[in-house]
Scaffold this motif. Structure first.
Motif, PDB file in Angstrom:
ATOM      1  N   ARG A 122       0.763  -1.668   0.687  1.00 44.93           N
ATOM      2  CA  ARG A 122       0.208   0.294  -0.254  1.00 44.93           C
ATOM      3  C   ARG A 122       0.927   1.034   0.094  1.00 44.93           C
ATOM      4  O   ARG A 122       0.185   2.422  -0.750  1.00 44.93           O
ATOM      5  CB  ARG A 122      -0.947   0.071   0.785  1.00 44.93           C
ATOM      6  N   GLU A 123       1.957   1.164   0.559  1.00 44.49           N
ATOM      7  CA  GLU A 123       2.640   2.470   0.604  1.00 44.49           C
ATOM      8  C   GLU A 123       3.394   2.789  -0.562  1.00 44.49           C
ATOM      9  O   GLU A 123       3.719   4.157  -0.916  1.00 44.49           O
ATOM     10  CB  GLU A 123       3.104   1.782   2.000  1.00 44.49           C
ATOM     11  N   VAL A 124       4.479   1.574  -1.385  1.00 46.06           N
ATOM     12  CA  VAL A 124       5.194   1.971  -2.085  1.00 46.06           C
ATOM     13  C   VAL A 124       4.479   2.388  -3.790  1.00 46.06           C
ATOM     14  O   VAL A 124       4.540   2.688  -3.493  1.00 46.06           O
ATOM     15  CB  VAL A 124       6.057   0.602  -2.186  1.00 46.06           C
ATOM     16  N   CYS A 125       3.363   1.011  -4.153  1.00 42.26           N
ATOM     17  CA  CYS A 125       2.106   1.635  -4.715  1.00 42.26           C
ATOM     18  C   CYS A 125       1.189   3.322  -4.314  1.00 42.26           C
ATOM     19  O   CYS A 125       1.766   3.652  -5.770  1.00 42.26           O
ATOM     20  CB  CYS A 125       1.172   0.530  -4.705  1.00 42.26           C
ATOM     21  N   GLY A 126       1.606   3.570  -3.621  1.00 44.74           N
ATOM     22  CA  GLY A 126       1.130   5.090  -3.415  1.00 44.74           C
ATOM     23  C   GLY A 126       2.110   6.111  -3.340  1.00 44.74           C
ATOM     24  O   GLY A 126       1.698   7.082  -4.239  1.00 44.74           O
ATOM     25  N   ARG A 127       3.288   5.932  -3.205  1.00 45.69           N
ATOM     26  CA  ARG A 127       4.887   6.641  -3.763  1.00 45.69           C
ATOM     27  C   ARG A 127       4.944   6.512  -5.416  1.00 45.69           C
ATOM     28  O   ARG A 127       4.911   7.817  -5.109  1.00 45.69           O
ATOM     29  CB  ARG A 127       5.921   5.861  -3.037  1.00 45.69           C
ATOM     30  N   LEU A 128       4.955   5.619  -5.488  1.00 41.52           N
ATOM     31  CA  LEU A 128       4.853   5.256  -6.921  1.00 41.52           C
ATOM     32  C   LEU A 128       3.436   5.966  -7.763  1.00 41.52           C
ATOM     33  O   LEU A 128       4.961   7.063  -8.905  1.00 41.52           O
ATOM     34  CB  LEU A 128       5.154   3.862  -7.991  1.00 41.52           C
ATOM     35  N   THR A 129       2.911   6.113  -7.146  1.00 44.01           N
ATOM     36  CA  THR A 129       1.719   6.784  -7.944  1.00 44.01           C
ATOM     37  C   THR A 129       2.050   8.445  -7.851  1.00 44.01           C
ATOM     38  O   THR A 129       1.364   9.113  -8.460  1.00 44.01           O
ATOM     39  CB  THR A 129       0.411   6.270  -7.646  1.00 44.01           C
ATOM     40  N   ARG A 130       2.267   8.646  -6.709  1.00 41.17           N
ATOM     41  CA  ARG A 130       2.027  10.029  -6.264  1.00 41.17           C
ATOM     42  C   ARG A 130       3.468  10.926  -6.651  1.00 41.17           C
ATOM     43  O   ARG A 130       3.417  11.892  -7.062  1.00 41.17           O
ATOM     44  CB  ARG A 130       2.417  10.384  -4.740  1.00 41.17           C
ATOM     45  N   ASP A 131       4.671  10.329  -7.318  1.00 37.75           N
ATOM     46  CA  ASP A 131       5.733  10.520  -7.935  1.00 37.75           C
ATOM     47  C   ASP A 131       5.810  10.879  -9.127  1.00 37.75           C
ATOM     48  O   ASP A 131       6.884  10.474 -10.308  1.00 37.75           O
ATOM     49  CB  ASP A 131       7.453   9.509  -7.628  1.00 37.75           C
ATOM     50  N   ASP A 132       4.499  10.146  -9.755  1.00 38.71           N
ATOM     51  CA  ASP A 132       4.138   9.953 -11.302  1.00 38.71           C
ATOM     52  C   ASP A 132       4.960   9.434 -11.745  1.00 38.71           C
ATOM     53  O   ASP A 132       6.092   9.108 -13.245  1.00 38.71           O
ATOM     54  CB  ASP A 132       4.524  11.242 -11.903  1.00 38.71           C
ATOM     55  N   VAL A 133       5.778   7.934 -11.264  1.00 37.88           N
ATOM     56  CA  VAL A 133       6.220   6.962 -12.159  1.00 37.88           C
ATOM     57  C   VAL A 133       5.425   6.365 -13.387  1.00 37.88           C
ATOM     58  O   VAL A 133       5.795   5.828 -13.795  1.00 37.88           O
ATOM     59  CB  VAL A 133       6.837   5.713 -10.309  1.00 37.88           C
ATOM     60  N   ALA A 134       4.361   5.575 -12.082  1.00 31.70           N
ATOM     61  CA  ALA A 134       3.065   4.881 -13.112  1.00 31.70           C
ATOM     62  C   ALA A 134       2.398   4.701 -12.030  1.00 31.70           C
ATOM     63  O   ALA A 134       2.359   4.689 -10.476  1.00 31.70           O
ATOM     64  CB  ALA A 134       3.842   3.354 -13.376  1.00 31.70           C
ATOM     65  N   TYR A 135       0.861   4.996 -12.460  1.00 35.97           N
ATOM     66  CA  TYR A 135      -0.186   5.237 -11.484  1.00 35.97           C
ATOM     67  C   TYR A 135      -0.555   2.758 -11.403  1.00 35.97           C
ATOM     68  O   TYR A 135      -0.694   2.053 -12.147  1.00 35.97           O
ATOM     69  CB  TYR A 135      -1.075   4.785 -12.376  1.00 35.97           C
ATOM     70  N   THR A 136      -0.068   2.941 -10.226  1.00 37.55           N
ATOM     71  CA  THR A 136       0.522   2.173  -8.903  1.00 37.55           C
ATOM     72  C   THR A 136      -0.420   1.300  -8.100  1.00 37.55           C
ATOM     73  O   THR A 136      -0.721   2.420  -7.074  1.00 37.55           O
ATOM     74  CB  THR A 136       2.055   1.205  -8.655  1.00 37.55           C
ATOM     75  N   LEU A 137      -1.255   0.693  -8.398  1.00 36.44           N
ATOM     76  CA  LEU A 137      -2.412  -0.414  -7.595  1.00 36.44           C
ATOM     77  C   LEU A 137      -2.086  -1.171  -7.129  1.00 36.44           C
ATOM     78  O   LEU A 137      -1.694  -2.406  -7.513  1.00 36.44           O
ATOM     79  CB  LEU A 137      -3.618  -0.084  -8.370  1.00 36.44           C
ATOM     80  N   PRO A 138      -2.462  -1.947  -5.596  1.00 36.13           N
ATOM     81  CA  PRO A 138      -1.673  -2.718  -5.138  1.00 36.13           C
ATOM     82  C   PRO A 138      -3.276  -3.954  -4.837  1.00 36.13           C
ATOM     83  O   PRO A 138      -4.092  -3.392  -4.826  1.00 36.13           O
ATOM     84  CB  PRO A 138      -1.477  -2.978  -3.553  1.00 36.13           C
ATOM     85  N   PHE A 139      -3.347  -5.081  -5.552  1.00 38.20           N
ATOM     86  CA  PHE A 139      -4.893  -6.145  -5.440  1.00 38.20           C
ATOM     87  C   PHE A 139      -3.692  -7.669  -4.935  1.00 38.20           C
ATOM     88  O   PHE A 139      -3.211  -8.230  -5.167  1.00 38.20           O
ATOM     89  CB  PHE A 139      -4.743  -5.890  -7.383  1.00 38.20           C
ATOM     90  N   THR A 140      -4.360  -8.077  -3.687  1.00 40.29           N
ATOM     91  CA  THR A 140      -4.767  -9.030  -3.406  1.00 40.29           C
ATOM     92  C   THR A 140      -5.725  -9.665  -3.684  1.00 40.29           C
ATOM     93  O   THR A 140      -6.407  -9.998  -2.810  1.00 40.29           O
ATOM     94  CB  THR A 140      -4.490  -8.501  -1.110  1.00 40.29           C
ATOM     95  N   TRP A 141      -5.329 -11.014  -3.680  1.00 43.62           N
ATOM     96  CA  TRP A 141      -6.054 -12.461  -4.374  1.00 43.62           C
ATOM     97  C   TRP A 141      -7.509 -12.721  -3.381  1.00 43.62           C
ATOM     98  O   TRP A 141      -8.431 -13.143  -3.777  1.00 43.62           O
ATOM     99  CB  TRP A 141      -5.872 -12.841  -5.534  1.00 43.62           C
ATOM    100  N   PHE A 142      -7.332 -12.983  -2.396  1.00 37.05           N
ATOM    101  CA  PHE A 142      -8.117 -13.800  -1.201  1.00 37.05           C
ATOM    102  C   PHE A 142      -8.821 -12.334  -0.979  1.00 37.05           C
ATOM    103  O   PHE A 142      -9.819 -13.207  -0.440  1.00 37.05           O
ATOM    104  CB  PHE A 142      -7.189 -14.548  -0.377  1.00 37.05           C
ATOM    105  N   ASP A 143      -8.241 -11.341  -1.094  1.00 35.52           N
ATOM    106  CA  ASP A 143      -9.623 -10.046   0.181  1.00 35.52           C
ATOM    107  C   ASP A 143     -10.795  -9.385  -1.285  1.00 35.52           C
ATOM    108  O   ASP A 143     -11.035  -9.064  -0.828  1.00 35.52           O
ATOM    109  CB  ASP A 143      -7.955  -8.863   0.419  1.00 35.52           C
ATOM    110  N   ALA A 144     -10.067 -10.223  -2.313  1.00 40.31           N
ATOM    111  CA  ALA A 144     -11.059  -9.853  -3.234  1.00 40.31           C
ATOM    112  C   ALA A 144     -12.122 -10.936  -4.270  1.00 40.31           C
ATOM    113  O   ALA A 144     -13.174 -10.309  -5.175  1.00 40.31           O
ATOM    114  CB  ALA A 144     -10.329  -9.179  -5.299  1.00 40.31           C
ATOM    115  N   VAL A 145     -12.477 -11.378  -3.154  1.00 39.37           N
ATOM    116  CA  VAL A 145     -12.819 -12.665  -3.599  1.00 39.37           C
ATOM    117  C   VAL A 145     -13.970 -13.105  -2.523  1.00 39.37           C
ATOM    118  O   VAL A 145     -13.852 -12.940  -1.709  1.00 39.37           O
ATOM    119  CB  VAL A 145     -12.451 -14.255  -4.208  1.00 39.37           C
TER     120      VAL A 145
END
Length: 240
Positions: A122-145
């Motif tokens: 959650r932290e690193v994906c937010g940083r990558l997005t805020r720094d305009d490296v790439a729009y990055t999101l975390p997805f945890t499979w067992f939380d999504a089903v």
């Protein structure tokens, strides 16, 4: 698109802008399930979703090589478990995403199979997005089903998925013992606080839950559901 199986000219010709990065762990999953359970599951979900989304959206989806070691020190009491610090894990994920972005990838979903990675992702994906490296999101499979099967650890959901994806790696002759010696819940909780930092403090064999509660058909449904949820996320990223 399996990145590791393609040549550089293949990638250059398709010019993908969307990538999936599977991450997991190499850690104990009881006496019946392989140490690679979490990263094998993440890779299976990523590959299935990529194929489905490419058909739906007519867009190339890169599936990067899986990161197989994560934040798993809580399982250090069991042989074979590997782990890195949160700082190391975040840095590795960030630099892989940065290299994808260097080649034109704009959107990345980190497909996760291990609960211990969630906070760091959650932290690193937010940083990558805020720094305009790439729009990055975390997805945890067992939380999504949605499933009647409880998660646990090496329990119903994970064992069912393994039975569908890599049945040859499930030691079926050990499932009964794994079930009889499993803990009922994760941790030892008092006043909302988990007294146990490591899993060997509350489970003798590393298992939480009933590994025999789900079969191959349940695993197929879990894989399909997780891949479908991931496709929904990819479509939402595209619209955004």
């Amino acid at each position: 698109m399996d990145l590791a199986a393609r040549t550089w000219t293949d990638v250059a010709a398709s010019a993908p802008t969307l990538a999936l990065l599977p991450v997991g762990s190499t850690e104990q999953h009881g006496p019946h399930a392989p140490l690679g359970t979490d990263h094998l599951a993440a890779a299976a979900v990523a590959e299935t979703a990529a194929e489905r989304y490419e058909e739906q959206a007519d867009e190339a989806v890169v599936v990067a090589p899986t990161i197989p070691v994560g934040v798993s020190e809580e399982h250090r009491g069991f042989a074979g478990t590997l782990w890195v610090s949160e700082d190391t894990f975040r840095a590795y994920v960030a630099e892989v995403v940065e290299s994808l972005a260097h080649h034109g990838v704009e959107d990345v979903v980190v497909v996760n199979g291990h609960g211990g990675n969630v906070a760091a992702l959650r932290e690193v994906c937010g940083r990558l997005t805020r720094d305009d490296v790439a729009y990055t999101l975390p997805f945890t499979w067992f939380d999504a089903v949605s499933s009647d099967l409880p998660m646990g650890h090496a329990g119903a959901r994970e064992t069912a998925l393994l039975r569908h994806v890599v049945p040859e790696l499930v030691r079926e002759e050990r499932v009964a013992d794994a079930r009889s010696e499993a803990a009922d819940r994760w941790g030892e909780w008092v006043a909302g606080v988990n007294l146990a930092y490591d899993t060997d403090a509350f489970t003798e064999n590393g298992v939480v839950g009933d590994p025999d509660a789900g079969d191959d058909s349940d695993g197929e449904a879990l894989l399909s559901g997780a891949a479908g949820a991931l496709c929904e996320l990819l479509a939402a990223m595209d619209e955004r």
